[in-house]
Design a protein around this motif. Structure first.
Motif, short mmCIF file in Angstrom:
data_model
loop_
_atom_site.label_atom_id
_atom_site.label_comp_id
_atom_site.label_asym_id
_atom_site.label_seq_id
_atom_site.Cartn_x
_atom_site.Cartn_y
_atom_site.Cartn_z
N VAL A 30 -5.83 23.80 36.74
CA VAL A 30 -6.48 22.52 36.45
C VAL A 30 -6.65 22.32 34.95
N ALA A 31 -6.34 21.13 34.49
CA ALA A 31 -6.69 20.69 33.14
C ALA A 31 -7.86 19.72 33.31
N SER A 32 -9.00 20.03 32.71
CA SER A 32 -10.17 19.17 32.83
C SER A 32 -10.37 18.37 31.56
N LEU A 33 -10.26 17.05 31.68
CA LEU A 33 -10.48 16.18 30.54
C LEU A 33 -11.87 15.56 30.57
N GLU A 48 -11.72 30.26 36.57
CA GLU A 48 -10.39 30.90 36.53
C GLU A 48 -9.26 29.92 36.84
N HIS A 49 -9.58 28.76 37.39
CA HIS A 49 -8.57 27.75 37.69
C HIS A 49 -8.25 26.88 36.47
N LEU A 50 -9.09 26.91 35.46
CA LEU A 50 -8.88 26.06 34.28
C LEU A 50 -7.78 26.62 33.39
N VAL A 51 -6.85 25.75 33.01
CA VAL A 51 -5.79 26.12 32.07
C VAL A 51 -5.92 25.33 30.77
N ALA A 52 -6.76 24.29 30.79
CA ALA A 52 -6.97 23.46 29.59
C ALA A 52 -8.24 22.66 29.78
N VAL A 53 -8.83 22.25 28.65
CA VAL A 53 -10.07 21.48 28.69
C VAL A 53 -9.99 20.30 27.72
N LEU A 66 -8.85 28.41 25.73
CA LEU A 66 -8.11 27.38 26.45
C LEU A 66 -7.71 26.25 25.51
N PRO A 67 -6.51 25.75 25.66
CA PRO A 67 -6.08 24.64 24.81
C PRO A 67 -6.88 23.37 25.09
N ARG A 68 -7.06 22.58 24.06
CA ARG A 68 -7.69 21.25 24.15
C ARG A 68 -6.55 20.26 24.32
N VAL A 69 -6.58 19.49 25.42
CA VAL A 69 -5.43 18.64 25.73
C VAL A 69 -5.74 17.15 25.77
N GLY A 70 -6.92 16.76 25.33
CA GLY A 70 -7.19 15.33 25.28
C GLY A 70 -8.58 14.99 25.75
N ASP A 71 -8.75 13.71 26.06
CA ASP A 71 -10.05 13.20 26.46
C ASP A 71 -9.84 11.92 27.25
N ARG A 84 1.76 22.96 32.53
CA ARG A 84 2.09 22.63 33.92
C ARG A 84 0.92 22.79 34.89
N PRO A 85 -0.22 22.14 34.60
CA PRO A 85 -1.31 22.21 35.58
C PRO A 85 -0.91 21.46 36.84
N ARG A 86 -1.46 21.87 37.96
CA ARG A 86 -1.19 21.16 39.21
C ARG A 86 -2.11 19.96 39.35
N LYS A 87 -3.30 20.04 38.72
CA LYS A 87 -4.28 18.96 38.80
C LYS A 87 -4.82 18.67 37.41
#
Length: 184
Positions: A30-33, A48-53, A66-71, A84-87
């Motif tokens: 999961v990437a959480s924005l 543990e499911h987070l790949v980006a925030v 974790l990489p910062r991928v936006g907002d 390649r997050p699934r969600k």
């Protein structure tokens, strides 16, 4: 945020290293924005499911590295494509969804999970939705139960106390305050 913070402090991992190791293989990724959604995922023990925030997430052990991928306004699609997050968890009012967001996510085969976390009831509703999104329904149910018990304990403790007017200042500069009807 009072709800997610109470949940986070009640269940935060004492050692974030195992979560970082597990993150490499945990499914779904999961990437959480949304910082509020990140707080809820961490608080329920699903970091543990987070790949980006989000660019706005507060630094802490559970998301260190974790990489910062936006907002809510911009997304780093190149980083997202590499991760390649699934969600991808977003928090946008449907009429304010940026043009092309759904198409770009679909192009990367990323399922969007749009949560609205504005009120305390929204927090209670977001926990099971987020838990289901990461296939951790039991963790979500347990976290929701703990959070409701914490609020019930506080409500019972202060039931006879007089109400106190307060202002909650969100940032150090005093430019943002929490208004009525929000979970803050």
């Amino acid at each position: 945020s009072a709800g997610p913070v109470a949940l986070k402090t009640a269940n935060a991992s004492a050692d974030a290293a195992p979560a970082r190791r597990a993150r490499q293989t945990a499914e779904p990724s999961v990437a959480s924005l949304s910082p509020a959604a990140t707080d809820l995922l961490v608080g329920m023990g699903a970091a543990e499911h987070l790949v980006a925030v989000s660019n706005y997430d507060t630094a802490r052990d559970e998301i260190a590295g974790l990489p910062r991928v936006g907002d809510y306004r911009t997304q780093d699609w190149e980083k997202l494509a590499a991760l390649r997050p699934r969600k991808m968890v977003i928090q946008l009012h449907p009429d304010r969804t940026p043009a092309g967001l759904r198409d770009r996510a679909a192009g990367l085969k990323v399922d969007l999970v749009n949560v609205q976390i504005d009120t305390l009831d929204d927090v209670f509703g977001a926990i099971p939705r987020l838990a289901a999104a990461v296939d951790e329904s039991e963790k979500g149910a347990a976290a929701l139960k703990r959070l409701r018990e914490q609020f019930d304990t506080v409500r019972h403790r202060v039931a006879a106390a007089p109400k106190v007017r307060a202002i909650v200042v969100v940032d150090v500069g005093g430019r943002s305050v929490a208004g009525p009807g929000t979970f803050l």
